[in-house]
Design an enzyme around this catalytic site. Structure first.
Site, PDB file in Angstrom:
ATOM      1  N   TYR A 210     -41.429  27.856  46.249  1.00 46.15           N
ATOM      2  CA  TYR A 210     -40.215  28.568  46.671  1.00 46.15           C
ATOM      3  C   TYR A 210     -39.081  27.579  46.893  1.00 46.15           C
ATOM      4  CZ  TYR A 210     -43.368  32.469  47.406  1.00 46.15           C
ATOM      5  OH  TYR A 210     -44.299  33.462  47.209  1.00 46.15           O
ATOM      6  N   SER A 211     -37.900  27.934  46.402  1.00 50.04           N
ATOM      7  CA  SER A 211     -36.718  27.080  46.610  1.00 50.04           C
ATOM      8  C   SER A 211     -36.235  27.209  48.041  1.00 50.04           C
ATOM      9  CB  SER A 211     -35.576  27.541  45.704  1.00 50.04           C
ATOM     10  OG  SER A 211     -35.843  27.189  44.391  1.00 50.04           O
ATOM     11  N   CYS A 378     -29.861  29.617  38.472  1.00 55.61           N
ATOM     12  CA  CYS A 378     -31.178  29.884  39.037  1.00 55.61           C
ATOM     13  C   CYS A 378     -31.431  31.386  39.091  1.00 55.61           C
ATOM     14  CB  CYS A 378     -31.278  29.290  40.449  1.00 55.61           C
ATOM     15  SG  CYS A 378     -32.930  29.376  41.145  1.00 55.61           S
ATOM     16  N   GLU A 418     -32.985  26.506  36.741  1.00 54.30           N
ATOM     17  CA  GLU A 418     -34.289  26.760  37.343  1.00 54.30           C
ATOM     18  C   GLU A 418     -34.525  28.259  37.193  1.00 54.30           C
ATOM     19  OE1 GLU A 418     -35.673  24.023  40.255  1.00 54.30           O
ATOM     20  OE2 GLU A 418     -35.818  25.724  41.641  1.00 54.30           O
ATOM     21  N   TYR A 420     -37.262  31.646  36.055  1.00 56.97           N
ATOM     22  CA  TYR A 420     -38.663  32.036  36.119  1.00 56.97           C
ATOM     23  C   TYR A 420     -38.846  33.457  35.610  1.00 56.97           C
ATOM     24  CZ  TYR A 420     -36.243  32.945  40.538  1.00 56.97           C
ATOM     25  OH  TYR A 420     -35.303  33.261  41.486  1.00 56.97           O
TER      26      TYR A 420
END
Ligand code: A2P
Length: 420
Positions: A210-211, A378, A418, A420
Protein backbone atom coordinates in the site's frame (compact mmCIF):
# COMPACT_ATOMS: atom_id res chain seq x y z
CA UNK A 1 41.97 -35.47 -30.72
CA UNK A 2 39.49 -35.41 -27.89
CA UNK A 3 39.36 -31.76 -26.77
CA UNK A 4 37.16 -31.21 -23.67
CA UNK A 5 33.69 -29.87 -24.49
CA UNK A 6 33.17 -26.24 -23.37
CA UNK A 7 31.19 -26.13 -20.12
CA UNK A 8 28.29 -23.77 -20.43
CA UNK A 9 27.83 -21.51 -17.44
CA UNK A 10 24.76 -19.38 -16.94
CA UNK A 11 24.47 -16.28 -14.78
CA UNK A 12 21.01 -17.27 -13.59
CA UNK A 13 18.64 -14.51 -12.64
CA UNK A 14 16.62 -15.28 -9.49
CA UNK A 15 14.09 -13.47 -7.29
CA UNK A 16 14.46 -13.66 -3.52
CA UNK A 17 11.09 -14.98 -2.26
CA UNK A 18 11.78 -13.74 1.26
CA UNK A 19 11.99 -10.10 0.19
CA UNK A 20 9.70 -10.05 -2.87
CA UNK A 21 6.35 -8.36 -2.15
CA UNK A 22 4.63 -9.83 -5.24
CA UNK A 23 3.82 -6.41 -6.66
CA UNK A 24 4.00 -7.65 -10.28
CA UNK A 25 6.23 -4.77 -11.40
CA UNK A 26 8.94 -7.12 -12.74
CA UNK A 27 6.50 -9.25 -14.71
CA UNK A 28 4.99 -6.14 -16.27
CA UNK A 29 8.38 -4.65 -17.07
CA UNK A 30 10.14 -7.69 -18.57
CA UNK A 31 10.39 -7.00 -22.33
CA UNK A 32 10.77 -10.71 -23.21
CA UNK A 33 8.15 -12.21 -20.84
CA UNK A 34 10.73 -14.19 -18.88
CA UNK A 35 9.05 -13.48 -15.53
CA UNK A 36 5.97 -15.31 -14.37
CA UNK A 37 4.28 -16.21 -11.09
CA UNK A 38 2.02 -18.67 -9.31
CA UNK A 39 0.20 -18.26 -6.01
CA UNK A 40 3.52 -18.61 -4.16
CA UNK A 41 6.35 -16.93 -6.05
CA UNK A 42 7.52 -14.66 -8.84
CA UNK A 43 10.18 -16.49 -10.87
CA UNK A 44 12.48 -16.00 -13.87
CA UNK A 45 12.56 -18.53 -16.71
CA UNK A 46 16.25 -19.29 -17.37
CA UNK A 47 15.47 -20.30 -20.95
CA UNK A 48 14.00 -16.87 -21.77
CA UNK A 49 15.79 -14.30 -19.58
CA UNK A 50 18.49 -12.46 -21.54
CA UNK A 51 19.87 -10.53 -18.57
CA UNK A 52 18.77 -7.17 -20.02
CA UNK A 53 18.28 -5.71 -16.51
CA UNK A 54 15.10 -3.82 -17.48
CA UNK A 55 13.28 -5.27 -14.45
CA UNK A 56 15.95 -4.34 -11.89
CA UNK A 57 15.53 -0.56 -11.36
CA UNK A 58 11.70 -0.61 -11.04
CA UNK A 59 11.67 -3.35 -8.34
CA UNK A 60 10.72 -1.54 -5.12
CA UNK A 61 12.49 -4.04 -2.83
CA UNK A 62 15.64 -5.12 -4.67
CA UNK A 63 14.50 -8.77 -4.39
CA UNK A 64 14.88 -9.03 -8.18
CA UNK A 65 18.62 -8.42 -8.14
CA UNK A 66 19.92 -11.95 -7.41
CA UNK A 67 22.28 -13.80 -9.70
CA UNK A 68 23.91 -17.24 -9.45
CA UNK A 69 26.61 -18.76 -11.63
CA UNK A 70 25.20 -22.16 -12.60
CA UNK A 71 25.99 -24.88 -15.07
CA UNK A 72 23.34 -24.26 -17.71
CA UNK A 73 22.09 -27.84 -17.59
CA UNK A 74 21.62 -27.50 -13.81
CA UNK A 75 19.78 -24.15 -13.92
CA UNK A 76 16.82 -23.93 -11.53
CA UNK A 77 13.63 -24.51 -13.49
CA UNK A 78 10.53 -22.37 -13.17
CA UNK A 79 8.76 -25.23 -11.38
CA UNK A 80 11.57 -25.55 -8.82
CA UNK A 81 11.51 -21.80 -8.14
CA UNK A 82 7.72 -21.85 -7.59
CA UNK A 83 8.28 -24.12 -4.58
CA UNK A 84 10.93 -21.99 -2.84
CA UNK A 85 10.43 -20.30 0.51
CA UNK A 86 13.99 -18.92 0.33
CA UNK A 87 16.84 -18.80 -2.18
CA UNK A 88 18.96 -21.97 -2.20
CA UNK A 89 22.55 -21.68 -1.03
CA UNK A 90 25.23 -20.89 -3.66
CA UNK A 91 26.66 -24.00 -5.32
CA UNK A 92 30.35 -24.15 -6.19
CA UNK A 93 31.00 -24.52 -9.93
CA UNK A 94 33.34 -27.26 -11.19
CA UNK A 95 36.87 -25.75 -11.35
CA UNK A 96 37.05 -25.62 -15.15
CA UNK A 97 33.72 -23.78 -15.44
CA UNK A 98 34.64 -21.39 -12.63
CA UNK A 99 37.93 -20.53 -14.38
CA UNK A 100 36.11 -19.88 -17.67
CA UNK A 101 33.56 -17.65 -15.97
CA UNK A 102 36.27 -15.69 -14.13
CA UNK A 103 38.20 -15.19 -17.39
CA UNK A 104 35.07 -13.91 -19.09
CA UNK A 105 34.35 -11.50 -16.27
CA UNK A 106 37.91 -10.19 -16.42
CA UNK A 107 37.98 -9.66 -20.20
CA UNK A 108 34.36 -8.77 -20.72
CA UNK A 109 34.46 -11.20 -23.63
CA UNK A 110 31.72 -13.76 -24.06
CA UNK A 111 33.45 -16.90 -25.29
CA UNK A 112 30.37 -19.05 -25.38
CA UNK A 113 29.98 -18.89 -21.60
CA UNK A 114 26.82 -17.00 -20.84
CA UNK A 115 27.78 -14.94 -17.81
CA UNK A 116 26.47 -11.52 -18.77
CA UNK A 117 23.73 -9.76 -20.68
CA UNK A 118 22.91 -11.35 -24.00
CA UNK A 119 23.52 -9.40 -27.21
CA UNK A 120 19.81 -8.77 -27.67
CA UNK A 121 19.53 -7.01 -24.31
CA UNK A 122 17.31 -3.92 -24.48
CA UNK A 123 18.05 -0.60 -22.87
CA UNK A 124 16.05 -0.41 -19.62
CA UNK A 125 15.60 3.31 -20.23
CA UNK A 126 13.28 2.66 -23.15
CA UNK A 127 11.28 -0.32 -21.96
CA UNK A 128 9.21 1.60 -19.39
CA UNK A 129 6.62 4.35 -19.84
CA UNK A 130 8.12 6.22 -16.91
CA UNK A 131 11.47 6.83 -15.28
CA UNK A 132 13.48 4.21 -13.39
CA UNK A 133 15.38 6.87 -11.46
CA UNK A 134 14.07 9.41 -8.94
CA UNK A 135 14.23 13.17 -9.57
CA UNK A 136 17.76 14.45 -8.96
CA UNK A 137 16.90 16.23 -5.72
CA UNK A 138 14.84 13.44 -4.09
CA UNK A 139 15.80 12.65 -0.51
CA UNK A 140 17.51 9.32 0.17
CA UNK A 141 14.90 6.60 0.82
CA UNK A 142 15.31 3.73 3.25
CA UNK A 143 14.04 0.35 2.00
CA UNK A 144 13.55 -3.15 3.48
CA UNK A 145 14.14 -2.11 7.10
CA UNK A 146 11.52 -4.66 8.17
CA UNK A 147 11.09 -7.95 6.29
CA UNK A 148 8.78 -10.99 6.13
CA UNK A 149 11.10 -12.71 8.62
CA UNK A 150 11.33 -9.71 10.90
CA UNK A 151 8.20 -7.54 10.52
CA UNK A 152 7.38 -4.74 12.90
CA UNK A 153 4.16 -4.30 14.84
CA UNK A 154 2.18 -1.10 14.36
CA UNK A 155 -0.91 0.01 16.25
CA UNK A 156 -4.05 1.26 14.55
CA UNK A 157 -4.80 4.76 15.80
CA UNK A 158 -7.44 5.69 13.22
CA UNK A 159 -9.66 4.02 10.64
CA UNK A 160 -12.42 5.91 8.90
CA UNK A 161 -14.24 5.90 5.61
CA UNK A 162 -13.36 8.64 3.12
CA UNK A 163 -16.09 7.99 0.54
CA UNK A 164 -19.84 8.58 0.81
CA UNK A 165 -21.51 5.98 3.06
CA UNK A 166 -24.22 5.36 0.45
CA UNK A 167 -21.75 4.44 -2.33
CA UNK A 168 -20.23 1.13 -3.41
CA UNK A 169 -16.65 2.46 -3.09
CA UNK A 170 -15.74 1.65 0.51
CA UNK A 171 -12.39 3.44 0.84
CA UNK A 172 -10.74 3.84 4.24
CA UNK A 173 -8.10 6.15 5.65
CA UNK A 174 -6.10 4.06 8.10
CA UNK A 175 -3.52 5.51 10.49
CA UNK A 176 -0.77 3.28 11.91
CA UNK A 177 1.51 4.28 14.76
CA UNK A 178 5.00 2.86 15.26
CA UNK A 179 5.55 3.93 18.86
CA UNK A 180 9.24 4.08 19.67
CA UNK A 181 10.47 2.06 16.67
CA UNK A 182 12.04 3.88 13.71
CA UNK A 183 10.14 3.73 10.44
CA UNK A 184 11.55 6.46 8.17
CA UNK A 185 9.53 7.03 4.99
CA UNK A 186 9.22 9.41 2.07
CA UNK A 187 6.17 10.47 0.08
CA UNK A 188 5.67 8.03 -2.82
CA UNK A 189 7.01 5.03 -0.89
CA UNK A 190 4.87 2.07 0.14
CA UNK A 191 4.73 -0.47 2.94
CA UNK A 192 3.68 -4.12 3.08
CA UNK A 193 0.94 -5.42 5.38
CA UNK A 194 0.99 -9.07 6.44
CA UNK A 195 -2.61 -10.20 6.82
CA UNK A 196 -3.06 -12.87 9.49
CA UNK A 197 -4.00 -16.44 8.54
CA UNK A 198 -3.03 -18.75 5.71
CA UNK A 199 -3.83 -19.11 2.02
CA UNK A 200 -5.61 -22.03 0.32
CA UNK A 201 -2.37 -24.06 0.45
CA UNK A 202 -1.99 -23.48 4.18
CA UNK A 203 0.92 -21.04 3.76
CA UNK A 204 1.01 -17.68 5.56
CA UNK A 205 -0.38 -14.91 3.34
CA UNK A 206 2.13 -12.82 1.46
CA UNK A 207 2.40 -9.13 2.20
CA UNK A 208 0.14 -6.71 0.31
CA UNK A 209 1.60 -3.39 -0.77
CA UNK A 210 0.00 0.00 0.00
CA UNK A 211 1.24 3.49 -0.87
CA UNK A 212 1.61 5.97 1.93
CA UNK A 213 -0.99 8.71 2.08
CA UNK A 214 0.93 10.82 4.59
CA UNK A 215 4.12 12.87 4.30
CA UNK A 216 7.51 11.97 5.73
CA UNK A 217 6.94 13.74 9.05
CA UNK A 218 3.87 11.70 9.89
CA UNK A 219 0.11 11.71 9.39
CA UNK A 220 0.18 14.09 12.28
CA UNK A 221 3.29 16.25 11.98
CA UNK A 222 5.93 15.19 14.45
CA UNK A 223 4.29 11.85 15.30
CA UNK A 224 5.79 8.47 14.43
CA UNK A 225 2.81 7.44 12.34
CA UNK A 226 1.64 7.15 8.75
CA UNK A 227 -1.57 6.65 6.84
CA UNK A 228 -2.83 4.40 4.04
CA UNK A 229 -5.75 4.67 1.62
CA UNK A 230 -7.37 1.24 1.29
CA UNK A 231 -10.30 0.22 -0.89
CA UNK A 232 -12.31 -2.77 0.30
CA UNK A 233 -12.10 -5.32 -2.50
CA UNK A 234 -15.37 -7.15 -3.06
CA UNK A 235 -14.97 -8.05 -6.74
CA UNK A 236 -12.17 -8.94 -9.16
CA UNK A 237 -11.18 -6.91 -12.24
CA UNK A 238 -13.86 -8.71 -14.25
CA UNK A 239 -16.61 -7.73 -11.81
CA UNK A 240 -17.06 -11.24 -10.30
CA UNK A 241 -17.50 -11.45 -6.51
CA UNK A 242 -14.11 -11.74 -4.75
CA UNK A 243 -13.06 -11.20 -1.17
CA UNK A 244 -9.83 -9.18 -0.87
CA UNK A 245 -7.94 -10.81 2.00
CA UNK A 246 -5.88 -7.84 3.10
CA UNK A 247 -8.17 -4.96 2.14
CA UNK A 248 -11.08 -6.44 4.13
CA UNK A 249 -8.77 -7.16 7.06
CA UNK A 250 -7.54 -3.55 7.06
CA UNK A 251 -10.92 -1.91 6.54
CA UNK A 252 -12.33 -3.88 9.50
CA UNK A 253 -9.55 -2.99 11.94
CA UNK A 254 -10.49 -1.18 15.14
CA UNK A 255 -8.51 1.39 17.08
CA UNK A 256 -5.70 -0.23 19.16
CA UNK A 257 -5.59 -3.37 17.00
CA UNK A 258 -2.07 -4.29 15.94
CA UNK A 259 -0.79 -4.97 12.42
CA UNK A 260 2.36 -6.64 11.06
CA UNK A 261 4.20 -4.27 8.74
CA UNK A 262 7.21 -4.68 6.42
CA UNK A 263 9.10 -2.14 4.33
CA UNK A 264 9.38 0.65 3.50
CA UNK A 265 9.67 0.09 -0.25
CA UNK A 266 10.31 2.20 -3.33
CA UNK A 267 13.28 4.27 -4.46
CA UNK A 268 12.09 6.00 -7.65
CA UNK A 269 8.50 7.29 -7.27
CA UNK A 270 9.78 10.07 -5.02
CA UNK A 271 9.14 13.79 -5.00
CA UNK A 272 11.80 16.38 -5.75
CA UNK A 273 13.31 17.97 -2.68
CA UNK A 274 14.44 21.26 -4.12
CA UNK A 275 12.33 24.36 -3.55
CA UNK A 276 9.99 25.51 -6.29
CA UNK A 277 9.64 22.10 -7.97
CA UNK A 278 6.23 21.85 -9.69
CA UNK A 279 4.16 18.67 -9.48
CA UNK A 280 1.59 17.44 -11.99
CA UNK A 281 -0.32 14.68 -10.20
CA UNK A 282 -2.65 12.37 -12.13
CA UNK A 283 -4.61 9.71 -10.25
CA UNK A 284 -7.75 7.62 -9.94
CA UNK A 285 -9.35 6.26 -6.74
CA UNK A 286 -6.83 5.01 -4.16
CA UNK A 287 -4.05 6.13 -6.51
CA UNK A 288 -4.64 9.42 -4.72
CA UNK A 289 -2.62 8.18 -1.70
CA UNK A 290 0.84 9.37 -2.87
CA UNK A 291 -0.72 12.58 -4.21
CA UNK A 292 -2.19 13.30 -0.78
CA UNK A 293 1.24 12.65 0.78
CA UNK A 294 3.01 15.03 -1.61
CA UNK A 295 0.29 17.70 -1.40
CA UNK A 296 0.38 17.56 2.39
CA UNK A 297 4.18 17.98 2.33
CA UNK A 298 3.69 21.17 0.30
CA UNK A 299 0.76 22.34 2.45
CA UNK A 300 2.82 22.12 5.63
CA UNK A 301 5.35 24.57 4.24
CA UNK A 302 2.82 26.87 2.56
CA UNK A 303 3.85 29.80 4.77
CA UNK A 304 7.49 29.62 3.70
CA UNK A 305 6.46 30.84 0.23
CA UNK A 306 8.97 28.35 -1.16
CA UNK A 307 6.59 26.00 -2.97
CA UNK A 308 6.34 25.36 -6.69
CA UNK A 309 2.99 24.84 -8.40
CA UNK A 310 0.69 21.86 -7.87
CA UNK A 311 -1.70 20.64 -10.57
CA UNK A 312 -3.97 17.69 -9.79
CA UNK A 313 -6.04 15.53 -12.15
CA UNK A 314 -8.20 13.18 -10.08
CA UNK A 315 -10.59 10.60 -11.55
CA UNK A 316 -13.51 8.96 -9.72
CA UNK A 317 -16.99 7.75 -10.55
CA UNK A 318 -18.77 10.50 -8.62
CA UNK A 319 -17.88 13.20 -6.10
CA UNK A 320 -19.11 10.95 -3.29
CA UNK A 321 -16.83 8.14 -4.44
CA UNK A 322 -13.79 10.38 -4.66
CA UNK A 323 -11.65 9.76 -1.57
CA UNK A 324 -10.86 12.86 0.54
CA UNK A 325 -13.31 15.00 -1.47
CA UNK A 326 -14.17 17.27 1.49
CA UNK A 327 -10.60 18.07 2.65
CA UNK A 328 -9.44 18.44 -0.98
CA UNK A 329 -12.07 21.08 -1.67
CA UNK A 330 -10.92 23.09 1.35
CA UNK A 331 -7.40 23.60 -0.05
CA UNK A 332 -6.77 27.15 -1.32
CA UNK A 333 -7.16 27.48 -5.10
CA UNK A 334 -3.92 29.42 -5.41
CA UNK A 335 -2.13 26.51 -3.68
CA UNK A 336 -3.35 23.66 -5.90
CA UNK A 337 -5.04 23.59 -9.31
CA UNK A 338 -7.68 20.84 -8.89
CA UNK A 339 -9.26 19.08 -11.89
CA UNK A 340 -11.85 16.41 -11.07
CA UNK A 341 -12.74 13.88 -13.79
CA UNK A 342 -16.05 12.26 -12.86
CA UNK A 343 -17.18 9.35 -15.01
CA UNK A 344 -20.61 8.50 -13.57
CA UNK A 345 -21.93 11.72 -12.05
CA UNK A 346 -25.64 11.85 -12.90
CA UNK A 347 -26.45 14.56 -15.41
CA UNK A 348 -22.81 15.12 -16.37
CA UNK A 349 -20.84 13.80 -19.36
CA UNK A 350 -18.43 10.93 -18.60
CA UNK A 351 -14.91 12.27 -18.16
CA UNK A 352 -11.53 10.68 -17.56
CA UNK A 353 -8.35 12.34 -16.33
CA UNK A 354 -6.92 12.28 -19.86
CA UNK A 355 -9.90 14.35 -21.11
CA UNK A 356 -9.08 17.03 -18.56
CA UNK A 357 -5.38 17.02 -19.47
CA UNK A 358 -6.49 17.88 -23.01
CA UNK A 359 -8.84 20.60 -21.73
CA UNK A 360 -6.04 22.15 -19.70
CA UNK A 361 -3.43 21.76 -22.45
CA UNK A 362 -2.05 25.30 -22.19
CA UNK A 363 -1.37 25.06 -18.44
CA UNK A 364 0.02 21.52 -18.71
CA UNK A 365 2.40 22.57 -21.51
CA UNK A 366 3.53 25.63 -19.61
CA UNK A 367 4.44 23.46 -16.62
CA UNK A 368 6.07 20.83 -18.83
CA UNK A 369 8.26 23.55 -20.29
CA UNK A 370 9.82 24.07 -16.85
CA UNK A 371 12.61 21.63 -15.95
CA UNK A 372 11.47 21.86 -12.33
CA UNK A 373 8.25 20.00 -13.16
CA UNK A 374 7.74 16.32 -12.30
CA UNK A 375 4.71 14.20 -13.28
CA UNK A 376 3.25 11.41 -11.13
CA UNK A 377 0.60 8.97 -12.33
CA UNK A 378 -1.00 6.52 -9.91
CA UNK A 379 -4.11 4.36 -10.10
CA UNK A 380 -5.79 2.15 -12.67
CA UNK A 381 -3.50 0.42 -15.13
CA UNK A 382 -5.87 1.33 -17.93
CA UNK A 383 -5.20 5.05 -17.63
CA UNK A 384 -1.49 4.65 -18.43
CA UNK A 385 -2.00 4.58 -22.20
CA UNK A 386 -4.70 7.25 -22.09
CA UNK A 387 -2.51 9.64 -20.08
CA UNK A 388 0.51 9.09 -22.34
CA UNK A 389 -1.66 9.72 -25.41
CA UNK A 390 -3.02 12.92 -23.89
CA UNK A 391 0.46 14.17 -22.96
CA UNK A 392 1.68 13.39 -26.48
CA UNK A 393 -1.25 15.23 -28.01
CA UNK A 394 -0.95 18.39 -25.93
CA UNK A 395 2.82 18.67 -26.35
CA UNK A 396 2.64 18.07 -30.11
CA UNK A 397 -0.08 20.75 -30.39
CA UNK A 398 2.23 23.21 -28.68
CA UNK A 399 4.93 22.45 -31.24
CA UNK A 400 7.12 20.23 -29.06
CA UNK A 401 8.37 16.78 -30.04
CA UNK A 402 6.83 14.38 -27.51
CA UNK A 403 9.28 11.55 -28.20
CA UNK A 404 12.21 13.82 -27.29
CA UNK A 405 10.44 15.28 -24.25
CA UNK A 406 9.31 11.82 -23.11
CA UNK A 407 12.90 10.54 -23.13
CA UNK A 408 14.10 13.64 -21.27
CA UNK A 409 11.39 13.18 -18.62
CA UNK A 410 12.36 9.53 -18.14
CA UNK A 411 16.08 10.19 -18.09
CA UNK A 412 15.72 13.00 -15.56
CA UNK A 413 13.38 11.03 -13.28
CA UNK A 414 10.53 13.47 -13.94
CA UNK A 415 7.76 11.09 -15.12
CA UNK A 416 6.61 8.31 -12.80
CA UNK A 417 3.92 5.65 -13.05
CA UNK A 418 2.52 3.40 -10.37
CA UNK A 419 -0.47 1.57 -11.77
CA UNK A 420 -2.24 -1.65 -10.86
P1 A2P B 1 -15.45 4.23 -15.05
O1 A2P B 1 -16.71 4.88 -14.61
O2 A2P B 1 -15.41 4.07 -16.53
O3 A2P B 1 -15.19 2.95 -14.32
P2 A2P B 1 -12.65 2.98 -9.84
O4 A2P B 1 -13.75 3.64 -9.10
O5 A2P B 1 -13.04 1.72 -10.53
O6 A2P B 1 -11.42 2.83 -9.01
O7 A2P B 1 -12.22 3.97 -11.03
C1 A2P B 1 -11.80 5.30 -10.77
C2 A2P B 1 -12.08 6.14 -11.96
O8 A2P B 1 -11.21 5.80 -13.06
C3 A2P B 1 -13.50 5.93 -12.51
O9 A2P B 1 -13.99 7.22 -12.81
C4 A2P B 1 -13.30 5.10 -13.74
O10 A2P B 1 -14.30 5.28 -14.73
C5 A2P B 1 -12.00 5.70 -14.23
N1 A2P B 1 -11.36 4.89 -15.29
C6 A2P B 1 -11.65 3.62 -15.67
N2 A2P B 1 -10.87 3.24 -16.70
C7 A2P B 1 -10.07 4.30 -16.99
C8 A2P B 1 -9.07 4.55 -17.98
N3 A2P B 1 -8.71 3.62 -18.86
N4 A2P B 1 -8.47 5.74 -17.98
C9 A2P B 1 -8.81 6.70 -17.09
N5 A2P B 1 -9.75 6.54 -16.14
C10 A2P B 1 -10.39 5.35 -16.09
Amino acid sequence: MNAPLPVEVLKQHLIDPEICIRCNTCEETCPVDAITHDANNYVVDPDICNGCMACVPPCPTGSIDNWRLMLRNEAYSVQEQFGWEELPKEKALPQEAADDAAADDATGVDSGVATGAAPNAVSPAFSLPGASVPPWSAAHPYVNLYTHKAPMTATVVGNYRVTGADTESDIHHIVLDFGELPFPVLEGQSIGILPPGVDAQGRPHHARQYSLASPRDGERAGYNNLSLTVKRVTEDHGGAAAHGVCSNYLCDLAKNDTVQVIGPFGHTFLMPNHPRANLIMICTGTGSAPMRAMTERYRRRIDTGDNGRLMLFFGARTERELPYFGPLMKLPRDFIDINLALSREPGQPKRYVQDLIRERAAQVCELLGDRNTCIYVCGLKGMEVGVLDALREVTMQSGQDWSILHDVLRREGRLHFETY
